[in-house]
Design a protein around this motif. Sequence first.
Motif, mmCIF file in Angstrom:
data_model
loop_
_atom_site.group_PDB
_atom_site.id
_atom_site.type_symbol
_atom_site.label_atom_id
_atom_site.label_comp_id
_atom_site.label_asym_id
_atom_site.label_seq_id
_atom_site.Cartn_x
_atom_site.Cartn_y
_atom_site.Cartn_z
ATOM 1 N N GLY A 93 12.290 3.065 9.132
ATOM 2 C CA GLY A 93 11.467 3.980 9.921
ATOM 3 C C GLY A 93 10.156 4.373 9.277
ATOM 4 N N LYS A 94 9.753 3.727 8.185
ATOM 5 C CA LYS A 94 8.496 4.062 7.494
ATOM 6 C C LYS A 94 7.371 3.183 8.051
ATOM 7 C CE LYS A 94 10.915 5.453 3.275
ATOM 8 N NZ LYS A 94 11.075 5.210 1.815
ATOM 9 N N LYS A 95 6.933 3.511 9.251
ATOM 10 C CA LYS A 95 5.950 2.671 9.937
ATOM 11 C C LYS A 95 4.561 2.784 9.311
ATOM 12 C CE LYS A 95 8.462 3.137 14.300
ATOM 13 N NZ LYS A 95 8.401 3.624 15.695
ATOM 14 N N ALA A 96 4.159 3.998 8.939
ATOM 15 C CA ALA A 96 2.828 4.180 8.348
ATOM 16 C C ALA A 96 2.713 3.425 7.033
ATOM 17 C CB ALA A 96 2.560 5.671 8.128
ATOM 18 N N GLU A 97 3.802 3.468 6.195
ATOM 19 C CA GLU A 97 3.771 2.731 4.935
ATOM 20 C C GLU A 97 3.696 1.222 5.186
ATOM 21 O OE1 GLU A 97 5.655 5.159 5.709
ATOM 22 O OE2 GLU A 97 5.860 6.622 4.096
ATOM 23 N N ALA A 98 4.401 0.767 6.202
ATOM 24 C CA ALA A 98 4.346 -0.661 6.535
ATOM 25 C C ALA A 98 2.931 -1.075 6.941
ATOM 26 C CB ALA A 98 5.332 -0.976 7.653
ATOM 27 N N VAL A 99 2.256 -0.226 7.718
ATOM 28 C CA VAL A 99 0.868 -0.522 8.115
ATOM 29 C C VAL A 99 -0.029 -0.588 6.889
ATOM 30 C CG1 VAL A 99 -1.136 0.392 9.346
ATOM 31 C CG2 VAL A 99 1.117 0.439 10.421
ATOM 32 N N ASP A 100 0.162 0.341 5.938
ATOM 33 C CA ASP A 100 -0.675 0.351 4.735
ATOM 34 C C ASP A 100 -0.490 -0.922 3.919
ATOM 35 O OD1 ASP A 100 -1.702 2.794 5.399
ATOM 36 O OD2 ASP A 100 -0.253 3.933 4.211
ATOM 37 N N VAL A 101 0.753 -1.392 3.810
ATOM 38 C CA VAL A 101 1.006 -2.614 3.044
ATOM 39 C C VAL A 101 0.272 -3.800 3.673
ATOM 40 C CG1 VAL A 101 2.799 -4.274 2.391
ATOM 41 C CG2 VAL A 101 3.216 -1.826 2.123
ATOM 42 N N LEU A 102 0.415 -3.935 4.990
ATOM 43 C CA LEU A 102 -0.242 -5.063 5.663
ATOM 44 C C LEU A 102 -1.761 -4.892 5.702
ATOM 45 C CD1 LEU A 102 2.199 -5.751 8.613
ATOM 46 C CD2 LEU A 102 1.664 -7.269 6.718
ATOM 47 N N ARG A 103 -2.242 -3.662 5.765
ATOM 48 C CA ARG A 103 -3.686 -3.443 5.768
ATOM 49 C C ARG A 103 -4.303 -3.895 4.444
ATOM 50 N NH1 ARG A 103 -6.373 0.251 9.054
ATOM 51 N NH2 ARG A 103 -4.533 1.570 9.265
ATOM 52 N N LYS A 104 -3.621 -3.574 3.328
ATOM 53 C CA LYS A 104 -4.126 -4.015 2.020
ATOM 54 C C LYS A 104 -4.104 -5.537 1.906
ATOM 55 C CE LYS A 104 -2.786 0.204 -0.418
ATOM 56 N NZ LYS A 104 -1.878 0.795 -1.449
ATOM 57 N N LEU A 105 -3.050 -6.151 2.429
ATOM 58 C CA LEU A 105 -2.972 -7.611 2.398
ATOM 59 C C LEU A 105 -4.067 -8.220 3.282
ATOM 60 C CD1 LEU A 105 -1.536 -10.169 1.470
ATOM 61 C CD2 LEU A 105 0.036 -9.913 3.399
ATOM 62 N N ALA A 106 -4.338 -7.583 4.426
ATOM 63 C CA ALA A 106 -5.383 -8.098 5.325
ATOM 64 C C ALA A 106 -6.768 -7.963 4.703
ATOM 65 C CB ALA A 106 -5.338 -7.350 6.656
ATOM 66 N N GLU A 107 -6.976 -6.934 3.876
ATOM 67 C CA GLU A 107 -8.258 -6.805 3.188
ATOM 68 C C GLU A 107 -8.477 -7.957 2.214
ATOM 69 O OE1 GLU A 107 -8.233 -3.003 1.360
ATOM 70 O OE2 GLU A 107 -8.438 -1.884 3.260
ATOM 71 N N GLN A 108 -7.394 -8.413 1.585
ATOM 72 C CA GLN A 108 -7.505 -9.536 0.656
ATOM 73 C C GLN A 108 -7.597 -10.873 1.390
ATOM 74 O OE1 GLN A 108 -4.088 -9.207 -1.879
ATOM 75 N NE2 GLN A 108 -4.593 -7.143 -2.573
ATOM 76 N N LYS A 109 -6.911 -10.991 2.522
ATOM 77 C CA LYS A 109 -6.862 -12.245 3.295
ATOM 78 C C LYS A 109 -7.347 -11.964 4.722
ATOM 79 C CE LYS A 109 -4.723 -14.359 -0.142
ATOM 80 N NZ LYS A 109 -5.332 -15.472 -0.898
ATOM 81 N N ALA A 110 -8.622 -11.598 4.823
ATOM 82 C CA ALA A 110 -9.137 -11.178 6.135
ATOM 83 C C ALA A 110 -9.191 -12.310 7.136
ATOM 84 C CB ALA A 110 -10.537 -10.574 5.966
ATOM 85 N N ASP A 111 -9.229 -13.565 6.668
ATOM 86 C CA ASP A 111 -9.316 -14.691 7.594
ATOM 87 C C ASP A 111 -7.957 -15.307 7.906
ATOM 88 O OD1 ASP A 111 -8.937 -15.584 5.045
ATOM 89 O OD2 ASP A 111 -10.295 -17.290 5.199
ATOM 90 N N ASP A 112 -6.871 -14.658 7.467
ATOM 91 C CA ASP A 112 -5.531 -15.164 7.741
ATOM 92 C C ASP A 112 -5.071 -14.594 9.092
ATOM 93 O OD1 ASP A 112 -2.755 -15.618 7.890
ATOM 94 O OD2 ASP A 112 -2.618 -15.769 5.730
ATOM 95 N N PRO A 113 -4.963 -15.418 10.145
ATOM 96 C CA PRO A 113 -4.611 -14.874 11.462
ATOM 97 C C PRO A 113 -3.195 -14.330 11.528
ATOM 98 C CG PRO A 113 -4.649 -17.281 11.510
ATOM 99 C CD PRO A 113 -5.169 -16.881 10.174
ATOM 100 N N TYR A 114 -2.263 -14.898 10.731
ATOM 101 C CA TYR A 114 -0.863 -14.443 10.779
ATOM 102 C C TYR A 114 -0.724 -13.037 10.199
ATOM 103 C CZ TYR A 114 0.351 -19.213 12.010
ATOM 104 O OH TYR A 114 0.449 -20.408 12.655
ATOM 105 N N ILE A 115 -1.420 -12.780 9.097
ATOM 106 C CA ILE A 115 -1.370 -11.436 8.518
ATOM 107 C C ILE A 115 -1.965 -10.421 9.493
ATOM 108 C CG2 ILE A 115 -2.279 -9.993 6.658
ATOM 109 C CD1 ILE A 115 -2.086 -12.408 4.819
ATOM 110 N N ASN A 116 -3.099 -10.779 10.115
ATOM 111 C CA ASN A 116 -3.724 -9.865 11.067
ATOM 112 C C ASN A 116 -2.838 -9.641 12.288
ATOM 113 O OD1 ASN A 116 -6.715 -9.120 10.332
ATOM 114 N ND2 ASN A 116 -6.454 -11.229 9.680
#
Length: 975
Positions: A417-440
């Motif tokens: 149920g930790k949805k906000a933490e999950a968003v933060d994890v993927l947001r940081k990964l998306a900042e590193q891999k901004a052109d990865d469509p699967y992460i986005n």
Amino acid sequence: MATSSLIFAYPEWFWMLPAAASIAVGLWFLMRRLVLRRVALFLSTTFAAQTLAAVDWRRKMAGFAAVVLILSLMALALARPLVGPHADAGERKGADLVILLDVSKSMWVTDVEPNRLEAAKKALIDWIQKQRSDRIGLVLFAGEAFVQAPLTYDYNALSFVLQDASPYSISKKGSNLPQAIEIATEMLRNNKVETKILMIVSDGENLEGDAIAAARMARQQDGVTIFTAGVGTPAGGKVPSYDPKRQPVRPPNTTDFVRNEFGADVISRLDSQALRVIASVGGGAYYDLKAGEPTFQIMREKSLMPLVEKNRKIAAKDYDEWFQIPLGLAILVMLLEPFLYFSREKGGDTETGVPVVKPANLSKGVRARSRSRATADAALVSALILLLMLSPAGFSIAQATEREPYLQKVDKLLETGKKAEAVDVLRKLAEQKADDPYINYNLALTMVRAGMVEEALPIFEAVQMLAKEPELRAKAAFQMGNLHLQKGLQLRSEKQSPGISAVRAFELALSNYDAQTKTASTSQGKHNLEIATKQLETTLLLIGKERTRANTEKTLREALQAYERAAELNKENTPLVEKAKQHLAAELAKNAAKLDKDADKDEASDLGGKNAMEKTLEKRQTALSKLQEAAGLTPTDKDIESATKNQQNKMSSLLTKMARKAEPLLNSKQNFFSNNDFKALTDADGKLEQALTLNPDNTEAKELSSKMKKGLLDAHMTNGELALKHFRKSEDPAGKLANATEAGKEFTAALSMDPDNKTAKDGLGEVNAALADLHHAVGKEDLAMARSELGAGTAPDAGSAATPPSGAGTDSAAAAPAAGPAPGAAPAPVPGASPTPPPGTATASAPAAGASPKGTEALRKGSAALEKSLENLRAATNLKPEDAGFQKILKEAEGLMDSIQGELAKLEEGKGAGEGKGAGEGKAPGEGEGQGGDPKAGEGGGGMQSMSGLRGKAGSGGSGGGDSARYWEKYTRDW
């Protein structure tokens, strides 16, 4: 002092190292297998065992290792190691960099102090002032883009231009980043600098067009690297509708903040995700513009300088060559390698002094060969894996593997149920891999589960741009369709009456579901498409019903539009469309009847004034447009058809009545018609044509139109013949040319109305035949004036200047030689020039004795006279291109103009910013306004002024030049 470092001029040769090792290992095991197979094939078991036992496999392996070492050293030498640069090497060249600054109104938001635009400009100016080697340009963009400053090393000028940038610089609203990228790329395209960089400074919100595609094209086709800097905060703020800094008082009819169509204040937020994707596609990086931090200096040190160093071409003269070392070692190993194959005696059990070789166990040998084959296969597979990991395809596999731990962590957080933490994890990964469509895609899905729908939508859009696989694009479209469908349902339920916002949401849902079914159709997508279609139809029917109940022209039009769209979705709604058309047509006819009644009342009162008639005509035009619209909606309605025809007849009669106001001009016997007269006649003629179009049976309009056209033709002929008389009488080339031009204009207008008019044809032919020589003569006069302005030496003292003899008017000026006045003589008077002052009178324009006349003012006066000369000389050459004399004088004038412009440029370079008069300030004697109306100009000396001068065309505010009435009576009386 430069720091020495080891670099390689051609590092691509290092690909040879793993290739050489893999080939050597493969050949080793292949050779061993072939040897064992052939020995077993041709020798008996005993001799085979003895022969194989005598082979020194370790020495052969050493030979193979030597070959690998030689190849590796050769690759190292070919990579060309360099050490340096020298301490005396020149300064390294920088980059070509274009700043793309967003100046849309959202940049006025004050979530960054004092606002986004001012904060960005201050940070950019502070950074630009510290630059030394980069060439920087500036492109501003909002709804459109343009180059504000070309690539330059003048950082002070660039800072000055940047300081003035604002939303007022561009009138069109929006954020057209693709056009800005295209313009900036074009600036860099023809440059030879290795490093080409775009720096986008924006809040990233509501970027128009396909900015990602534009960034990708600039990267792939032109090698441009794109960096982005985000200005603003995720919380955002309201968008001001004007700049309080420039306009302390709010402009009338404006609000403090921009509002949407529903009257709510628009909130602008930083869209960092869009900017990250653009930077990633463009091969650069994204930076946040934070208050108090030198963001752009950090960007240069961290990203730009390494890029410059990477792309910089190596100058071998600045480095020491070290390729000799690996090359020498390779030669040494090549020389020593044969010694590895010399045979050596093997020890064994001896009985009679003769070496005895122990027989090998055949079964053991077979197993040994099997293991060797397995080892060879494993080595080959290992080599292939190594090459694959070093290739671009290997990187994608590595990226997929790299994603797994993050996605597993996100799954665990969502399960708890930790949805906000999950968003933060993927947001940081998306900042590193901004052109990865699967992460986005996973980030957007997680945001939806966390209730962050508005933030998820632009990320799904980015996925559609980034994804190459049709299935992933279809999934993104499906998710966007779901979000828009939910939004439409929510909007419809929140409002008591359905609004256009819900319709737009359902339309977006439809378009996304449609895109999903066309790309990769699924049963769920088809089902949701049907649901969205039904919900949109229901909403449109509700809007149509509500708007019909309001019963105004505006709301009935909206109802008709809603029913027409509903009929497109479901043909069963077609009867509602026809009913809405009838309802709207009836309302239009009713309002047209009211306007017709008001217009009848105005005409019955017979106010007679021009403004009153214009207002009555406007009412009839509005009534007619309403009836025509109603007739288009219900073409079979006879009542509306009859009302339309009746209104056309009334309007035709009114236009005829208005045209009669110009009839007195037709009855007057004038020998000259002014511009106002022509305007009145032309307007009346146009009204009569419109009256006959509305009612072809209007006999009064027919008779008056025929009379009006004849009167207009007579007016053109009257003015043309008068100008022709002046042309024939005048002896001044300038006046002659003006009258010829006037006559040609009037005769041309007359021929357009009556092509068979012989008088107009003859007159036009006469003036056209003289135009070339007249342009040439006037051009020569202006050329002589320019040369006299420039002077041939030092000017005489003002007190010694002699007054020209009486009667020396235009003839003396025309007789002046083209080369200018004689040395030491005062310049001859020219047409329109101020009279020469009496001896001893000081003038502001005459230089003191011994002063050089070729100052900036003299050059400007000469340039102004030359511009007039060139205009006439070019006209003469165009009319008579075969005349060599015309060509010669034109080239002389053009050469003199080039010389003057060069001198002016040199003088301007020596001045500081803002010093001296601006170009065009100051007037040469006789160049003031209103030359044409001087009453004295027509007396004596035969110098006649032109008609255009007397009609006020030569200027205004001078000596009678703007008032033709004052002198026209005397002027025409002379004839």
